[in-house]
Design a protein around this motif. Structure first.
Motif, PDB file in Angstrom:
ATOM      1  N   ASN A  12       0.837  -1.203   0.000  1.00  0.00           N
ATOM      2  CA  ASN A  12       0.000   0.000   0.000  1.00  0.00           C
ATOM      3  C   ASN A  12       0.875   1.258   0.000  1.00  0.00           C
ATOM      4  O   ASN A  12       0.596   2.215  -0.728  1.00  0.00           O
ATOM      5  CB  ASN A  12      -0.928   0.021   1.212  1.00  0.00           C
ATOM      6  CG  ASN A  12      -2.062  -0.970   1.078  1.00  0.00           C
ATOM      7  OD1 ASN A  12      -2.494  -1.299  -0.016  1.00  0.00           O
ATOM      8  ND2 ASN A  12      -2.545  -1.454   2.211  1.00  0.00           N
ATOM      9  N   ARG A  15       2.380   1.823  -3.449  1.00  0.00           N
ATOM     10  CA  ARG A  15       1.360   2.304  -4.398  1.00  0.00           C
ATOM     11  C   ARG A  15       1.047   3.782  -4.153  1.00  0.00           C
ATOM     12  O   ARG A  15       0.906   4.557  -5.089  1.00  0.00           O
ATOM     13  CB  ARG A  15       0.104   1.438  -4.325  1.00  0.00           C
ATOM     14  CG  ARG A  15       0.296   0.074  -4.971  1.00  0.00           C
ATOM     15  CD  ARG A  15      -1.001  -0.698  -5.076  1.00  0.00           C
ATOM     16  NE  ARG A  15      -1.574  -1.061  -3.788  1.00  0.00           N
ATOM     17  CZ  ARG A  15      -1.166  -2.086  -3.041  1.00  0.00           C
ATOM     18  NH1 ARG A  15      -0.175  -2.853  -3.442  1.00  0.00           N
ATOM     19  NH2 ARG A  15      -1.758  -2.356  -1.904  1.00  0.00           N
ATOM     20  N   SER A  19       1.832   6.836  -6.855  1.00  0.00           N
ATOM     21  CA  SER A  19       0.750   7.696  -7.356  1.00  0.00           C
ATOM     22  C   SER A  19       1.119   9.178  -7.294  1.00  0.00           C
ATOM     23  O   SER A  19       0.481   9.999  -7.945  1.00  0.00           O
ATOM     24  CB  SER A  19      -0.546   7.438  -6.587  1.00  0.00           C
ATOM     25  OG  SER A  19      -0.459   7.953  -5.270  1.00  0.00           O
ATOM     26  N   GLU A  52      -5.501  -3.288 -11.292  1.00  0.00           N
ATOM     27  CA  GLU A  52      -6.220  -2.487 -10.309  1.00  0.00           C
ATOM     28  C   GLU A  52      -6.111  -3.178  -8.945  1.00  0.00           C
ATOM     29  O   GLU A  52      -6.288  -4.386  -8.843  1.00  0.00           O
ATOM     30  CB  GLU A  52      -7.681  -2.400 -10.729  1.00  0.00           C
ATOM     31  CG  GLU A  52      -8.484  -1.385  -9.995  1.00  0.00           C
ATOM     32  CD  GLU A  52      -8.339   0.014 -10.549  1.00  0.00           C
ATOM     33  OE1 GLU A  52      -8.571   0.930  -9.765  1.00  0.00           O
ATOM     34  OE2 GLU A  52      -8.005   0.190 -11.725  1.00  0.00           O
ATOM     35  N   ASN A  53      -5.788  -2.416  -7.916  1.00  0.00           N
ATOM     36  CA  ASN A  53      -5.732  -2.964  -6.563  1.00  0.00           C
ATOM     37  C   ASN A  53      -6.922  -2.453  -5.784  1.00  0.00           C
ATOM     38  O   ASN A  53      -7.074  -1.252  -5.588  1.00  0.00           O
ATOM     39  CB  ASN A  53      -4.436  -2.566  -5.863  1.00  0.00           C
ATOM     40  CG  ASN A  53      -3.221  -3.195  -6.505  1.00  0.00           C
ATOM     41  OD1 ASN A  53      -2.337  -2.522  -6.974  1.00  0.00           O
ATOM     42  ND2 ASN A  53      -3.184  -4.505  -6.539  1.00  0.00           N
ATOM     43  N   ASP A  54      -7.759  -3.375  -5.333  1.00  0.00           N
ATOM     44  CA  ASP A  54      -8.967  -2.953  -4.630  1.00  0.00           C
ATOM     45  C   ASP A  54      -9.214  -3.730  -3.344  1.00  0.00           C
ATOM     46  O   ASP A  54     -10.251  -3.593  -2.742  1.00  0.00           O
ATOM     47  CB  ASP A  54     -10.180  -3.066  -5.547  1.00  0.00           C
ATOM     48  CG  ASP A  54     -10.361  -4.464  -6.096  1.00  0.00           C
ATOM     49  OD1 ASP A  54      -9.579  -5.360  -5.751  1.00  0.00           O
ATOM     50  OD2 ASP A  54     -11.312  -4.665  -6.877  1.00  0.00           O
ATOM     51  N   GLY A  55      -8.242  -4.520  -2.937  1.00  0.00           N
ATOM     52  CA  GLY A  55      -8.427  -5.321  -1.727  1.00  0.00           C
ATOM     53  C   GLY A  55      -7.862  -4.641  -0.503  1.00  0.00           C
ATOM     54  O   GLY A  55      -7.291  -3.547  -0.568  1.00  0.00           O
ATOM     55  N   GLU A  56      -8.025  -5.294   0.609  1.00  0.00           N
ATOM     56  CA  GLU A  56      -7.550  -4.769   1.883  1.00  0.00           C
ATOM     57  C   GLU A  56      -6.137  -5.234   2.218  1.00  0.00           C
ATOM     58  O   GLU A  56      -5.506  -4.688   3.110  1.00  0.00           O
ATOM     59  CB  GLU A  56      -8.499  -5.219   3.005  1.00  0.00           C
ATOM     60  CG  GLU A  56      -9.910  -4.681   2.861  1.00  0.00           C
ATOM     61  CD  GLU A  56      -9.963  -3.175   3.031  1.00  0.00           C
ATOM     62  OE1 GLU A  56      -9.234  -2.632   3.873  1.00  0.00           O
ATOM     63  OE2 GLU A  56     -10.738  -2.539   2.287  1.00  0.00           O
ATOM     64  N   GLN A  60      -0.133  -6.640  -2.703  1.00  0.00           N
ATOM     65  CA  GLN A  60      -1.000  -7.123  -3.768  1.00  0.00           C
ATOM     66  C   GLN A  60      -0.224  -7.197  -5.076  1.00  0.00           C
ATOM     67  O   GLN A  60       0.748  -6.471  -5.275  1.00  0.00           O
ATOM     68  CB  GLN A  60      -2.197  -6.194  -3.957  1.00  0.00           C
ATOM     69  CG  GLN A  60      -3.135  -6.171  -2.776  1.00  0.00           C
ATOM     70  CD  GLN A  60      -4.356  -5.327  -3.071  1.00  0.00           C
ATOM     71  OE1 GLN A  60      -4.800  -5.214  -4.204  1.00  0.00           O
ATOM     72  NE2 GLN A  60      -4.916  -4.730  -2.040  1.00  0.00           N
ATOM     73  N   SER A  62       0.334  -6.092  -8.557  1.00  0.00           N
ATOM     74  CA  SER A  62      -0.019  -4.838  -9.213  1.00  0.00           C
ATOM     75  C   SER A  62       0.238  -4.878 -10.719  1.00  0.00           C
ATOM     76  O   SER A  62      -0.005  -3.897 -11.411  1.00  0.00           O
ATOM     77  CB  SER A  62       0.757  -3.685  -8.586  1.00  0.00           C
ATOM     78  OG  SER A  62       2.144  -3.928  -8.689  1.00  0.00           O
TER      79      SER A  62
END
Length: 102
Positions: A12, A15, A19, A52-56, A60, A62
Motif C-alpha cells: 500500500n 502504491r 501515485s 487495479e488494486n482494490d483489496g484490503e 498485492q 499490481s
C-alpha cells in the motif's frame, strides 16, 4: 523452454508513493521498463499490464508479464535489475504447467 508468469507485487505504501510521481519521472520509469523489455527480447511473450488494486491486503499483485525461458536460472537473469525491484517492489513467478496434447 518453459513459460513463466511474472507477478509484480507492491505494498500500500509503495502504491501511494508511486501515485505521487510527477509525469516526467513516470515517463523515465516507463523508459526503464522498455529498456528491460528490449533486453529480454523475443523471450518477453507479453509485457503485461498494471492491475487495479482494490483489496484490503497490504501486499498485492499490481501487474504481470509472461516470459519464455530455458531454465529458472535464465528467468532469474532476465529479472535481474528489473525496474520494479529497483522501485522497491518485489517479484514472484510461477511456471505454466505443461498441458497434455489432445
Amino acid at each position: 523452454m518453459s513459460k513463466y508468469m511474472v507477478f509484480y507485487n507492491t505494498t500500500n505504501a509503495m502504491r501511494a508513493q508511486l501515485s505521487q510521481i510527477p509525469p516526467d519521472q513516470a515517463g523515465a520509469g516507463m523508459r526503464d521498463w522498455m529498456t528491460w523489455g528490449e533486453r529480454v527480447g523475443d523471450r518477453l511473450v507479453d509485457m503485461g499490464s498494471p492491475l487495479e488494486n482494490d483489496g484490503e491486503d497490504d501486499v498485492q499483485v499490481s501487474g504481470y508479464s509472461i516470459i519464455d525461458a530455458d531454465s529458472r536460472e535464465q528467468l532469474d537473469g532476465f529479472l535481474q535489475g528489473h525496474p520494479h525491484t529497483k522501485a522497491g517492489g518485489t517479484i514472484s513467478t510461477q511456471r505454466f504447467m505443461d498441458m497434455p496434447e489432445m
